[in-house]
Write an enzyme that holds these catalytic residues in place. Structure first.
Site, mmCIF file in Angstrom:
data_model
loop_
_atom_site.group_PDB
_atom_site.id
_atom_site.type_symbol
_atom_site.label_atom_id
_atom_site.label_comp_id
_atom_site.label_asym_id
_atom_site.label_seq_id
_atom_site.Cartn_x
_atom_site.Cartn_y
_atom_site.Cartn_z
ATOM 1 N N GLU A 164 0.797 -1.235 0.000
ATOM 2 C CA GLU A 164 0.000 0.000 0.000
ATOM 3 C C GLU A 164 0.831 1.288 0.000
ATOM 4 O O GLU A 164 0.624 2.165 0.838
ATOM 5 C CB GLU A 164 -0.959 0.000 1.197
ATOM 6 C CG GLU A 164 -1.909 -1.184 1.185
ATOM 7 C CD GLU A 164 -2.931 -1.158 2.313
ATOM 8 O OE1 GLU A 164 -2.888 -0.244 3.160
ATOM 9 O OE2 GLU A 164 -3.790 -2.066 2.338
ATOM 10 N N ASN A 206 2.146 -5.126 -3.197
ATOM 11 C CA ASN A 206 0.747 -5.459 -2.908
ATOM 12 C C ASN A 206 -0.052 -4.181 -2.617
ATOM 13 O O ASN A 206 0.423 -3.305 -1.881
ATOM 14 C CB ASN A 206 0.740 -6.373 -1.665
ATOM 15 C CG ASN A 206 -0.602 -7.003 -1.379
ATOM 16 O OD1 ASN A 206 -1.212 -7.591 -2.271
ATOM 17 N ND2 ASN A 206 -1.066 -6.918 -0.139
ATOM 18 N N HIS A 242 -10.360 -6.219 -2.165
ATOM 19 C CA HIS A 242 -11.440 -6.038 -1.186
ATOM 20 C C HIS A 242 -12.581 -5.360 -1.945
ATOM 21 O O HIS A 242 -12.506 -4.161 -2.237
ATOM 22 C CB HIS A 242 -10.965 -5.171 -0.015
ATOM 23 C CG HIS A 242 -9.837 -5.793 0.753
ATOM 24 N ND1 HIS A 242 -9.980 -6.959 1.458
ATOM 25 C CD2 HIS A 242 -8.542 -5.424 0.916
ATOM 26 C CE1 HIS A 242 -8.836 -7.281 2.033
ATOM 27 N NE2 HIS A 242 -7.941 -6.366 1.721
ATOM 28 N N GLU A 269 -5.977 -10.782 -1.119
ATOM 29 C CA GLU A 269 -6.788 -10.558 0.097
ATOM 30 C C GLU A 269 -8.266 -10.538 -0.243
ATOM 31 O O GLU A 269 -9.030 -9.722 0.292
ATOM 32 C CB GLU A 269 -6.376 -9.236 0.771
ATOM 33 C CG GLU A 269 -4.899 -9.178 1.119
ATOM 34 C CD GLU A 269 -4.496 -7.905 1.851
ATOM 35 O OE1 GLU A 269 -5.379 -7.190 2.356
ATOM 36 O OE2 GLU A 269 -3.291 -7.629 1.910
ATOM 37 N N ASP A 271 -12.018 -10.498 -0.586
ATOM 38 C CA ASP A 271 -13.294 -10.606 0.136
ATOM 39 C C ASP A 271 -14.279 -9.710 -0.598
ATOM 40 O O ASP A 271 -13.898 -8.690 -1.158
ATOM 41 C CB ASP A 271 -13.186 -10.284 1.638
ATOM 42 C CG ASP A 271 -12.472 -8.992 1.979
ATOM 43 O OD1 ASP A 271 -12.393 -8.102 1.116
ATOM 44 O OD2 ASP A 271 -12.012 -8.862 3.122
HETATM 45 C C1 XIL Z 1 -6.093 -6.228 8.407
HETATM 46 C C2 XIL Z 1 -6.383 -7.382 9.358
HETATM 47 O O1 XIL Z 1 -7.284 -8.248 8.719
HETATM 48 C C3 XIL Z 1 -6.953 -6.858 10.640
HETATM 49 O O2 XIL Z 1 -7.056 -7.911 11.584
HETATM 50 C C4 XIL Z 1 -6.054 -5.766 11.208
HETATM 51 O O3 XIL Z 1 -6.689 -5.206 12.325
HETATM 52 C C5 XIL Z 1 -5.812 -4.693 10.186
HETATM 53 O O4 XIL Z 1 -5.265 -5.282 9.025
HETATM 54 N N1 XIL Z 1 -4.881 -4.631 3.744
HETATM 55 C C6 XIL Z 1 -3.869 -5.429 4.180
HETATM 56 C C7 XIL Z 1 -4.081 -6.302 5.359
HETATM 57 O O5 XIL Z 1 -2.819 -5.506 3.522
HETATM 58 O O6 XIL Z 1 -2.918 -6.471 6.114
HETATM 59 C C8 XIL Z 1 -5.178 -5.772 6.238
HETATM 60 O O7 XIL Z 1 -5.420 -6.729 7.278
HETATM 61 C C9 XIL Z 1 -6.409 -5.491 5.449
HETATM 62 C C10 XIL Z 1 -6.139 -4.443 4.401
#
Ligand code: XIL
Length: 464
Positions: A164, A206, A242, A269, A271
Site C-alpha cells: 500500500e 501489494n 477487497h 486478500e 473478500d
Molecule cells: C487487516 C487485518 O485483517 C486486521 O485484523 C487488522 O486489524 C488490520 O489489518 N490490507 C492489508 C491487510 O494488507 O494487512 C489488512 O489486514 C487489510 C487491508
C-alpha cells in the site's frame, strides 16, 4: 419368418446394446467428469498449477471448525497480522517471531505454503518506528526487511515486500508516509534488501483499489515496468481485491497488463461484500484462471465471522463453517480452468531471470568498447546502499567486472545482482548469469548495502 423375426430381434438387440453402450459411455463420461472435478479449493486450483489460500490468525489455531476447514480446503496461508512490523519487531532491533512461526509451522506441517505479509507498510508500524523519520528510519526499515526475510529464508513462497505505498485518487503517485519521506527509492531498496536476504522468495508489491485500470494501478504499473527495465528485483504484484458486489469490468485486462510486464499476478486478500457477492466471486476466479501468470487466489479469512469487514459477510464460509453459494461458484471456476494451461512454477525458485528478451547483439571478444560504472549512494548515519550502474560502451558486453574502492571503515554487508570478492577496501564485483549480457550503450545495475561511511566510493568497469 423365424429367421426374419430372429434377425429383427437380433437387430433390435444390437440396437438396444448400442443404445446401452452409448448410455453407459455417456454415464461413464459423466462419472469421470464428476470424479475428475476436485472437491476442495486447493485441489481444484492445483489442477491448473495454481494455489488457493486464506489469511490465518494465530489466535484461531485452537478453533477446530476453523482448522478443519483450513486443513481441508486451502494450500496457501498468509498470516493475517503476525508477520507485520509491529508484531515482528515490537522494539528496535528486538524481534519476536512466536505467532508468525506458529502459523508457518501449522502451514508447513500440513503441506501448505506461506505468503509472507508484509515487510514494509505504513500501517501497523510499531510505535517506535512511527516516531522516526529520515535516514534513521531508512536504516531501521532496511534492517527490518533484512532480519525478517532472513528469519524466514527458504520458507516463504512470496513476500509482500511493500504494501500500500500508492495514493488513492487520481494522482497515480505515492502515498505520503514516513516511509515515503525517507526518499522515493525506498521501495526498490526494500526489494533489493529482501532479495539479498531470501533469494528463493518471490517478491511482490501489494495494494488495494488496483482492481481495474485506474490512476492508482497505472502508477504501480509504471513502477513495475521501470523496476523490470532497471533490474530491480520484483517478481509479482498482489491485488488485494477487497470488493463490494462486483469486480471492475476490466479486472482481467488489468491483471493481464501486469502479467505482460513479466511478473506473476496474485489475488492476495479477496473478500466481497454485498448481495451479488456469489456471482462476483465466480467472475474474479474466472479472471484469474484466464490469465496464465495469475498464480493463485487468497481470501482474507475463512468464515464470515473471521473477516476484518465485520458484519459484511464477505467470505466463502458462513459463521458455522458451511459452504456458501460463493464457494460453489469459486470451485466450479477453478475446476473449469484448463488443466493444461501453463502457469509459472509455484515452488520457490532462485531469483527470476528477467523475462524481457534482451535484444540480440553481436558479441565481440575482446570487447573493444569496454564499459563504465557509476555509483549512486543512499547514505545514512552508519550505513549506506550503493547502486552501481554498469553501462556498455560501443560493443555489447558478455560478462563484466567492476572494481570498487571503499573508504576506510566502510564494509559490504549484503549485495544483489552481482557477486563480490572482498568486503572492505578494494572490492571486485562480477556479473551474475542474468545480467552478463548488456547491449551496446545499454545499462544494468547491481547494488550493495554497507556499514560505515560510503561517501567517495570509486568504481571502474572492465569487460570480461
Ligand atoms: C487487516 C487485518 O485483517 C486486521 O485484523 C487488522 O486489524 C488490520 O489489518 N490490507 C492489508 C491487510 O494488507 O494487512 C489488512 O489486514 C487489510 C487491508
Amino acid at each position: 419368418m423365424n429367421m426374419k423375426m430372429t434377425s429383427r430381434s437380433l437387430s433390435r438387440a444390437a440396437l438396444a446394446s448400442t443404445l446401452l453402450a452409448a448410455a453407459l459411455g455417456a454415464s461413464l463420461v459423466l462419472v469421470t467428469s464428476a470424479d475428475g472435478a476436485a472437491s476442495t479449493l486447493g485441489a481444484a486450483a492445483a489442477q491448473s498449477g495454481r494455489y488457493f489460500g486464506a489469511a490465518v490468525a494465530a489466535g484461531k489455531l485452537g478453533d477446530s471448525t476453523y482448522v478443519n476447514i483450513l486443513n481441508r480446503e486451502f494450500n496457501m496461508v498468509t498470516a493475517e497480522n503476525e508477520m507485520k512490523w509491529d508484531a515482528t519487531e515490537p522494539n528496535p532491533g528486538q524481534f519476536s517471531y512466536g505467532n508468525g512461526d506458529r502459523i508457518l509451522n501449522h502451514a508447513v506441517s500440513n503441506g501448505k505454503r506461506m505468503r509472507g505479509h508484509a515487510l514494509l507498510w505504513y500501517q501497523q508500524e510499531p510505535g517506535w518506528a512511527q516516531r522516526m523519520e529520515g535516514s534513521g528510519l531508512r536504516q531501521a526499515m532496511m534492517n527490518h526487511v533484512t532480519q525478517v526475510a532472513s528469519h524466514y529464508k527458504g520458507k516463504i513462497y512470496a513476500w509482500d515486500v511493500v504494501n500500500e505505498a500508492f495514493a488513492d485518487g487520481g494522482s497515480g503517485g505515492r502515498r505520503d508516509s514516513n516511509l515515503q519521506r525517507t526518499g522515493n527509492d525506498w521501495i526498490e531498496a526494500a526489494f533489493r534488501a529482501a532479495r539479498a536476504a531470501d533469494p528463493g522468495a518471490k517478491l511482490c508489491y501489494n495494494d488495494y483499489n488496483t482492481d481495474g485500470i485506474n490512476a492508482k494501478s497505472t502508477g504501480i504499473y509504471n513502477m513495475v515496468r521501470d523496476f523490470k527495465s532497471r533490474g530491480v528485483p520484483i517478481d509479482c504484484v498482489g491485488f488485494q481485491s477487497h470488493l463490494t458486489n462486483s469486480a471492475p469490468g476490466d479486472y482481467q485486462a488489468n491483471l493481464q497488463r501486469f502479467a505482460d510486464l513479466g511478473v506473476e499476478v496474485q489475488i492476495t486478500e479477496l473478500d466481497i461484500a454485498g448481495s451479488n457477492m456469489a456471482n462476483a466471486y465466480g467472475a474474479v476466479t474466472r479472471a484469474c484462471m484466464a490469465v496464465t501468470r495469475c498464480a493463485g487466489i487468497t481470501t482474507w479469512g475463512i468464515r464470515d465471522t473471521d473477516s476484518w469487514r465485520g458484519g459484511e459477510n464477505p467470505l466463502l464460509f458462513d459463521g458455522n463453517g458451511n459452504k456458501k453459494a460463493a464457494y460453489n461458484n469459486v470451485l466450479t471456476a477453478l475446476n473449469a480452468a484448463n488443466p493444461t494451461t501453463p502457469t509459472t512454477p509455484t515452488t520457490p525458485t532462485t531469483p527470476t531471470t528477467p523475462t524481457t528478451p534482451t535484444t540480440p547483439t553481436t558479441p565481440t571478444t575482446p570487447n573493444p568498447g569496454g564499459c563504465t560504472a557509476s555509483v549512486s549512494l543512499n547514505p545514512w548515519t552508519g550505513g549506506f546502499v550503493a547502486t552501481v550502474k554498469v553501462t556498455a560502451g560501443a560493443s555489447a558486453l558478455d560478462g563484466w567486472r567492476v572494481t570498487t574502492v571503499l573508504p576506510a571503515g566502510a564494509a559490504v554487508t549484503n549485495a544483489w545482482s552481482a557477486t563480490n570478492t572482498g568486503t572492505t577496501g578494494t572490492v571486485t564485483w562480477a556479473n551474475v548469469d542474468y545480467n552478463r549480457s548488456v547491449a551496446a550503450g545499454q545499462s544494468t545495475e547491481f547494488g550493495f548495502q554497507g556499514t560505515g561511511n560510503g561517501q567517495g566510493i570509486t568504481s571502474t568497469c572492465a569487460a570480461s
